[in-house]
Design a protein around this motif. Structure first.
Motif, PDB file in Angstrom:
ATOM      1  N   MET B   1      19.676 -11.228   1.813  1.00 51.01           N
ATOM      2  CA  MET B   1      19.406 -11.219   0.389  1.00 51.01           C
ATOM      3  C   MET B   1      18.480 -10.051   0.046  1.00 51.01           C
ATOM      4  O   MET B   1      18.720  -9.304  -0.893  1.00 51.01           O
ATOM      5  N   TYR B   2      17.407  -9.910   0.821  1.00 45.12           N
ATOM      6  CA  TYR B   2      16.516  -8.752   0.659  1.00 45.12           C
ATOM      7  C   TYR B   2      17.141  -7.541   1.327  1.00 45.12           C
ATOM      8  O   TYR B   2      17.956  -7.687   2.241  1.00 45.12           O
ATOM      9  N   PRO B   3      16.758  -6.328   0.901  1.00 42.59           N
ATOM     10  CA  PRO B   3      17.168  -5.148   1.665  1.00 42.59           C
ATOM     11  C   PRO B   3      16.715  -5.317   3.122  1.00 42.59           C
ATOM     12  O   PRO B   3      15.701  -5.961   3.377  1.00 42.59           O
ATOM     13  N   ARG B   4      17.460  -4.709   4.038  1.00 39.75           N
ATOM     14  CA  ARG B   4      17.237  -4.923   5.460  1.00 39.75           C
ATOM     15  C   ARG B   4      15.791  -4.686   5.898  1.00 39.75           C
ATOM     16  O   ARG B   4      15.225  -5.467   6.668  1.00 39.75           O
ATOM     17  N   SER B   5      15.170  -3.609   5.400  1.00 46.54           N
ATOM     18  CA  SER B   5      13.815  -3.297   5.869  1.00 46.54           C
ATOM     19  C   SER B   5      12.819  -4.380   5.455  1.00 46.54           C
ATOM     20  O   SER B   5      11.876  -4.662   6.185  1.00 46.54           O
ATOM     21  N   ILE B   6      13.045  -5.006   4.307  1.00 47.73           N
ATOM     22  CA  ILE B   6      12.144  -6.091   3.903  1.00 47.73           C
ATOM     23  C   ILE B   6      12.382  -7.340   4.742  1.00 47.73           C
ATOM     24  O   ILE B   6      11.444  -7.966   5.234  1.00 47.73           O
ATOM     25  N   ASN B   8      13.569  -7.471   7.707  1.00 44.42           N
ATOM     26  CA  ASN B   8      13.041  -7.202   9.049  1.00 44.42           C
ATOM     27  C   ASN B   8      11.529  -7.428   9.097  1.00 44.42           C
ATOM     28  O   ASN B   8      11.009  -8.024  10.042  1.00 44.42           O
ATOM     29  N   LEU B   9      10.832  -6.941   8.072  1.00 42.57           N
ATOM     30  CA  LEU B   9       9.371  -7.081   8.062  1.00 42.57           C
ATOM     31  C   LEU B   9       8.972  -8.553   7.957  1.00 42.57           C
ATOM     32  O   LEU B   9       8.017  -8.998   8.596  1.00 42.57           O
ATOM     33  N   GLU B  25       6.932 -13.722   3.830  1.00 45.69           N
ATOM     34  CA  GLU B  25       7.464 -13.071   2.633  1.00 45.69           C
ATOM     35  C   GLU B  25       6.324 -12.460   1.805  1.00 45.69           C
ATOM     36  O   GLU B  25       6.385 -11.310   1.379  1.00 45.69           O
ATOM     37  N   PHE B  29       5.523  -8.404   0.990  1.00 41.54           N
ATOM     38  CA  PHE B  29       5.351  -7.815  -0.341  1.00 41.54           C
ATOM     39  C   PHE B  29       3.964  -7.205  -0.502  1.00 41.54           C
ATOM     40  O   PHE B  29       3.801  -6.229  -1.232  1.00 41.54           O
TER      41      PHE B  29
END
Lengths: 198, 198
Positions: B1-6, B8-9, B25, B29
């Motif tokens: 749902m989130y872009p991959r880099s987010i 992953n983090l 999460e 952010f």
């Protein structure tokens, strides 16, 4: 008291809002206890988030491309535009699978008290998008608070001359609550009971 | 749902014990919202902790050198050796300024239940250090629990032939605690170890 690299890491963890001395200390020791693969992945993920993430040029959602995956998805219902305050809200609504239109992320809410005006949250971009689009309904899904009300009314006012229904998620969402902590049923009810702003 | 880099983090933050989806999460952010200088310092600190921190060759304390700053400090009282379970305990005791001898860090506590034997926590290193040193008293400052008791008794047993006092931090009711919140074992200990009022 700690070796320099540990006390530096403790200080670094204190950059996170709400993290005090004790938690920062615990996190630093947890890093010490991690596999090197884990810390490498953590470091790489932080770097990637900072270097790759930008705002979707259409809707302001977070994305690694010029346009986010939702704006790129032509299978969605083009009649509906859901206006949210925060990209996190999109993820939360998407998880529930109760909305299939498009989104627009504001950069905050209008607040006369804090001196945040319509131009500060780039409302012109939203208005232009609606003017140039073919939406039948704009659903405002920002949290119910004074700033949320003001922002909704402002958007409704500007769009009042156009043949578009402007609605607001029904109350049922507790005042002051953060969008992503609303339970799914309440959220769905709020979608179902959305009302035209008069 | 989130872009991959987010996403992953978010996964990376879940490596920290006790961090679940929501917290991970939020942290991700918060990283997005940090200055680039702050994330660079965070990354550098993680790297330094993983590459520079090792165990003091004398006492097992955390250090960036071969020997830790306490073992290198010749102004400390050489009569006393304080045995702790964790390097964090050293920092805590040092902050209070109530002990001025040397320390030794165990790599855990003896636990027959978990199959942790004296050789697993390198007790031989401690014993050898005491045999080759001139300590007058060994103060065992591990937490009062079954494993702590077993470890204390084991160390005391081995050192029993030597002219060294082996002591254990008093256990009892903490200052300011409400009587009705003291657990039964602590209360029993406090009764057993009661002292004549002088």
């Amino acid at each position: 008291m700690y070796p320099r690299s540990i006390s530096n890491l403790i200080e670094a963890f204190k950059y996170f809002p709400g993290v005090g001395e004790k938690t920062a200390e615990r996190r630093a020791f947890q890093v010490l206890g991690m596999d090197i693969e884990q810390t490498n992945f953590l470091i790489e993920s932080i770097q990637n988030v900072k270097s790759k993430i930008k705002r979707c040029e259409i809707c302001n959602n977070l994305t690694e491309e010029d346009k986010c995956s939702i704006c790129e998805d032509s299978s969605r219902n083009p009649d509906y535009l859901c206006v949210v305050e925060d990209p996190k809200t999109i993820v939360y609504i998407e998880k529930q699978g109760i909305f299939h239109g498009y989104y627009h992320v504001l950069n905050g809410l209008i607040s006369t008290l804090d001196g945040i005006n319509p131009e500060d949250i780039r409302l012109d971009k939203l208005i232009k998008r609606i003017e140039n689009g073919h939406f039948k309904e704009v659903i405002i899904a920002v949290k119910p608070c004074l700033e949320g009300e003001m922002t909704s009314l402002y958007i409704n006012n500007i769009l009042s001359g156009m043949d578009i229904l402007v609605s607001r998620l029904a109350s049922g969402i507790p005042m002051g609550a953060d969008m992503e902590y609303i339970d799914p049923i309440t959220l769905e009810k709020a979608f179902d009971n959305r009302k035209k702003i008069v």
